[in-house]
Design a protein around this motif. Structure first.
Motif, PDB file in Angstrom:
ATOM      1  N   LEU A  58       1.119  -4.991   8.588  1.00 42.40           N
ATOM      2  CA  LEU A  58      -0.284  -4.962   8.176  1.00 42.40           C
ATOM      3  C   LEU A  58      -1.103  -4.426   9.344  1.00 42.40           C
ATOM      4  CD1 LEU A  58      -2.398  -5.828   6.041  1.00 42.40           C
ATOM      5  CD2 LEU A  58      -2.594  -7.979   7.309  1.00 42.40           C
ATOM      6  N   GLU A  59      -2.028  -3.530   9.064  1.00 43.28           N
ATOM      7  CA  GLU A  59      -2.793  -2.859  10.120  1.00 43.28           C
ATOM      8  C   GLU A  59      -3.289  -3.840  11.183  1.00 43.28           C
ATOM      9  OE1 GLU A  59      -3.312  -2.431   6.865  1.00 43.28           O
ATOM     10  OE2 GLU A  59      -5.376  -2.779   6.285  1.00 43.28           O
ATOM     11  N   TYR A  60      -3.009  -3.465  12.435  1.00 49.13           N
ATOM     12  CA  TYR A  60      -3.525  -4.176  13.618  1.00 49.13           C
ATOM     13  C   TYR A  60      -3.016  -5.624  13.715  1.00 49.13           C
ATOM     14  CZ  TYR A  60      -6.766  -0.368  12.448  1.00 49.13           C
ATOM     15  OH  TYR A  60      -7.298   0.844  12.050  1.00 49.13           O
ATOM     16  N   ALA A  80     -22.345   2.106  -0.506  1.00 48.47           N
ATOM     17  CA  ALA A  80     -22.539   1.876   0.939  1.00 48.47           C
ATOM     18  C   ALA A  80     -21.315   2.367   1.707  1.00 48.47           C
ATOM     19  CB  ALA A  80     -22.785   0.396   1.192  1.00 48.47           C
ATOM     20  N   TYR A  81     -20.134   2.077   1.172  1.00 46.19           N
ATOM     21  CA  TYR A  81     -18.893   2.552   1.816  1.00 46.19           C
ATOM     22  C   TYR A  81     -18.823   4.078   1.744  1.00 46.19           C
ATOM     23  CZ  TYR A  81     -17.105  -2.298   1.420  1.00 46.19           C
ATOM     24  OH  TYR A  81     -16.927  -3.660   1.502  1.00 46.19           O
ATOM     25  N   ALA A  82     -19.189   4.638   0.575  1.00 45.15           N
ATOM     26  CA  ALA A  82     -19.145   6.093   0.401  1.00 45.15           C
ATOM     27  C   ALA A  82     -20.063   6.792   1.406  1.00 45.15           C
ATOM     28  CB  ALA A  82     -19.536   6.460  -1.024  1.00 45.15           C
ATOM     29  N   LEU A 125     -11.786   8.918  -4.143  1.00 40.16           N
ATOM     30  CA  LEU A 125     -12.664   8.174  -5.060  1.00 40.16           C
ATOM     31  C   LEU A 125     -13.080   6.848  -4.450  1.00 40.16           C
ATOM     32  CD1 LEU A 125     -10.694   8.727  -8.422  1.00 40.16           C
ATOM     33  CD2 LEU A 125     -12.254  10.289  -7.208  1.00 40.16           C
ATOM     34  N   GLU A 126     -14.384   6.570  -4.498  1.00 37.90           N
ATOM     35  CA  GLU A 126     -14.936   5.346  -3.913  1.00 37.90           C
ATOM     36  C   GLU A 126     -16.116   4.875  -4.768  1.00 37.90           C
ATOM     37  OE1 GLU A 126     -14.174   3.134  -1.367  1.00 37.90           O
ATOM     38  OE2 GLU A 126     -15.828   2.155  -2.429  1.00 37.90           O
ATOM     39  N   PHE A 127     -16.050   3.602  -5.251  1.00 33.58           N
ATOM     40  CA  PHE A 127     -17.162   3.220  -6.123  1.00 33.58           C
ATOM     41  C   PHE A 127     -18.268   2.454  -5.412  1.00 33.58           C
ATOM     42  CE2 PHE A 127     -14.680  -0.589  -8.175  1.00 33.58           C
ATOM     43  CZ  PHE A 127     -15.039  -1.458  -7.171  1.00 33.58           C
ATOM     44  N   PRO A 159     -15.958   4.608 -10.293  1.00 24.11           N
ATOM     45  CA  PRO A 159     -14.714   3.869 -10.496  1.00 24.11           C
ATOM     46  C   PRO A 159     -13.556   4.782 -10.903  1.00 24.11           C
ATOM     47  CG  PRO A 159     -16.262   3.429 -12.284  1.00 24.11           C
ATOM     48  CD  PRO A 159     -16.942   4.348 -11.344  1.00 24.11           C
ATOM     49  N   SER A 160     -12.401   4.582 -10.317  1.00 24.40           N
ATOM     50  CA  SER A 160     -11.241   5.451 -10.572  1.00 24.40           C
ATOM     51  C   SER A 160     -10.898   5.506 -12.056  1.00 24.40           C
ATOM     52  CB  SER A 160     -10.038   4.944  -9.770  1.00 24.40           C
ATOM     53  OG  SER A 160      -9.853   3.548  -9.992  1.00 24.40           O
ATOM     54  N   GLY A 161     -11.048   4.369 -12.736  1.00 27.89           N
ATOM     55  CA  GLY A 161     -10.710   4.312 -14.164  1.00 27.89           C
ATOM     56  C   GLY A 161     -11.523   5.289 -14.996  1.00 27.89           C
ATOM     57  N   ILE A 219      -2.651   5.586  -2.734  1.00 29.63           N
ATOM     58  CA  ILE A 219      -3.268   4.476  -3.475  1.00 29.63           C
ATOM     59  C   ILE A 219      -3.571   3.332  -2.516  1.00 29.63           C
ATOM     60  CG2 ILE A 219      -3.072   2.983  -5.487  1.00 29.63           C
ATOM     61  CD1 ILE A 219      -0.769   4.761  -6.468  1.00 29.63           C
ATOM     62  N   ASP A 220      -4.861   3.025  -2.352  1.00 33.93           N
ATOM     63  CA  ASP A 220      -5.254   2.002  -1.370  1.00 33.93           C
ATOM     64  C   ASP A 220      -6.535   1.291  -1.788  1.00 33.93           C
ATOM     65  OD1 ASP A 220      -6.063   2.012   2.208  1.00 33.93           O
ATOM     66  OD2 ASP A 220      -5.084   0.502   0.940  1.00 33.93           O
ATOM     67  N   HIS A 221      -6.744   1.146  -3.122  1.00 36.50           N
ATOM     68  CA  HIS A 221      -7.959   0.491  -3.585  1.00 36.50           C
ATOM     69  C   HIS A 221      -7.669  -0.950  -3.994  1.00 36.50           C
ATOM     70  CE1 HIS A 221      -5.968   1.868  -7.091  1.00 36.50           C
ATOM     71  NE2 HIS A 221      -6.992   2.167  -7.879  1.00 36.50           N
ATOM     72  N   TRP A 222      -8.387  -1.560  -4.901  1.00 37.07           N
ATOM     73  CA  TRP A 222      -8.117  -2.958  -5.269  1.00 37.07           C
ATOM     74  C   TRP A 222      -6.691  -3.052  -5.783  1.00 37.07           C
ATOM     75  CZ3 TRP A 222     -11.392  -4.561  -2.415  1.00 37.07           C
ATOM     76  CH2 TRP A 222     -12.788  -4.531  -2.579  1.00 37.07           C
ATOM     77  N   LYS A 223      -5.965  -4.040  -5.316  1.00 39.28           N
ATOM     78  CA  LYS A 223      -4.516  -4.096  -5.547  1.00 39.28           C
ATOM     79  C   LYS A 223      -4.179  -4.307  -7.022  1.00 39.28           C
ATOM     80  CE  LYS A 223      -5.007  -3.413  -1.402  1.00 39.28           C
ATOM     81  NZ  LYS A 223      -5.134  -1.949  -1.055  1.00 39.28           N
ATOM     82  N   ASP A 224      -5.123  -4.901  -7.771  1.00 39.45           N
ATOM     83  CA  ASP A 224      -4.841  -5.127  -9.201  1.00 39.45           C
ATOM     84  C   ASP A 224      -5.183  -3.896 -10.048  1.00 39.45           C
ATOM     85  OD1 ASP A 224      -7.840  -7.179  -9.882  1.00 39.45           O
ATOM     86  OD2 ASP A 224      -7.581  -5.085  -9.234  1.00 39.45           O
ATOM     87  N   ASP A 239      -0.315   1.778  -0.402  1.00 37.90           N
ATOM     88  CA  ASP A 239      -0.462   0.886   0.737  1.00 37.90           C
ATOM     89  C   ASP A 239      -0.394  -0.571   0.264  1.00 37.90           C
ATOM     90  OD1 ASP A 239      -3.048   0.094   3.178  1.00 37.90           O
ATOM     91  OD2 ASP A 239      -0.866   0.113   3.371  1.00 37.90           O
ATOM     92  N   ASN A 240      -0.053  -1.487   1.181  1.00 32.30           N
ATOM     93  CA  ASN A 240      -0.162  -2.941   0.960  1.00 32.30           C
ATOM     94  C   ASN A 240       0.740  -3.510  -0.114  1.00 32.30           C
ATOM     95  OD1 ASN A 240      -3.443  -1.960   1.187  1.00 32.30           O
ATOM     96  ND2 ASN A 240      -2.506  -3.126   2.835  1.00 32.30           N
ATOM     97  N   VAL A 241       1.915  -2.933  -0.297  1.00 29.90           N
ATOM     98  CA  VAL A 241       2.763  -3.425  -1.383  1.00 29.90           C
ATOM     99  C   VAL A 241       3.355  -4.807  -1.062  1.00 29.90           C
ATOM    100  CG1 VAL A 241       3.240  -1.136  -2.295  1.00 29.90           C
ATOM    101  CG2 VAL A 241       4.784  -2.108  -0.559  1.00 29.90           C
TER     102      VAL A 241
END
Ligand code: 610
Ligand code: MG
Length: 214
Positions: free
Chosen positions: A198-200, A94-96, A89-91, A118-120, A140-145, A169-171
């Motif tokens: 963290l990546e790279y 441009a990214y999609a 899922l990608e909202f 949007p995932s919601g 799970i790797d979208h907006w952290k909130d 990711d990113n916990v």
């Protein structure tokens, strides 16, 4: 109008990898992000942990929240057994658009359903849109909130079964404190932290693997 970073990443993939070869696509993106422009892909170090969990779960139905450029989409889809599906899922349109081309270049379009929105709004439609009964694995790797709200939404929609695995990711960086507190303290999950970077970069980050107990 100049190019965007995702567009430059896509060009690097088309220039430096072999069509139909997912591993070469992964390597081309990692090289671009390490040597040209950092981007928020899960990366090679955490990516190896992701690979391990995907192989262990061997999902027939998987979900990814936050496609971005499709790097982790390719990592997951390349390991899926025949007949299995990854819904991502990608909202951001441009990214999609970039992710669709990265996934197609890797030759994995038959294993991946990229859904724009949007995932919601989309999570409650998974059963009717794709006939999904439950997800074996959710990355799970979208907006952290959004992590906590969407994990609870997956529960409420009956999309998790005993043994379903959430991998977040990113916990640590950028961090998802309320999600972490929930999965680590809820009796409905068995949670474990995979320490990494963290990546790279050298900064600490990690993945949290949480098994839904039903
Ligand atoms: O912010 C980060 N990730 C957010 C990722 C967001 C991606 O998910 C989509 N999205 C968001 N809510 C959505 C809801 N529904 C669908 N797509 C959605 C956004 O359009 C974007 O493509 C991040 C940041 C760092 N960092 O070091 O700063 C490192 C990382 O690994 C990260 O993942
Ligand atoms: Mg991330």
């Amino acid at each position: 109008m100049g190019s965007t970073r995702p567009q430059r990443l896509l060009r690097a993939v088309q220039k430096n990898s072999t069509r139909g070869d997912p591993q070469s696509v992964i390597s081309a993106i990692d090289h671009f992000c390490r040597h040209k422009e950092w981007a928020m892909n899960v990366g090679d170090e955490k990516g190896s942990i992701l690979d391990g969990v995907v192989s262990e779960v061997n999902p027939s139905t998987a979900l990814e929240l936050g496609t971005y450029c499709g790097y982790s989409t390719v990592r997951i889809a390349r390991l899926l057994p025949p007949g299995s599906q990854l819904i991502t899922l990608e909202f951001n349109p441009a990214y999609a658009a970039v992710a669709k081309q990265v996934i197609a270049w890797a030759g994995l379009q038959d294993k991946v359903q990229l859904v724009e929105g949007p995932s919601g709004d989309l999570i409650p439609q998974m059963k009717e849109l794709f006939g999904v009964k439950s997800f074996d694995l959710v990355f799970i790797d979208h907006w952290k909130d959004r992590y906590l709200a969407d994990a609870q939404l997956l529960e409420e929609c009956g999309l998790l079964r005993k043994g379903s695995v959430l991998l977040a990711d990113n916990v640590i960086c950028p961090g998802t404190p309320e999600y972490l507190e929930y999965v680590r303290n809820s009796p409905r999950y068995e949670s474990r932290y995979f320490k990494s970077h963290l990546e790279y970069t050298q900064a600490e980050d990690g993945l949290e693997k949480s098994v839904f107990l039903g």
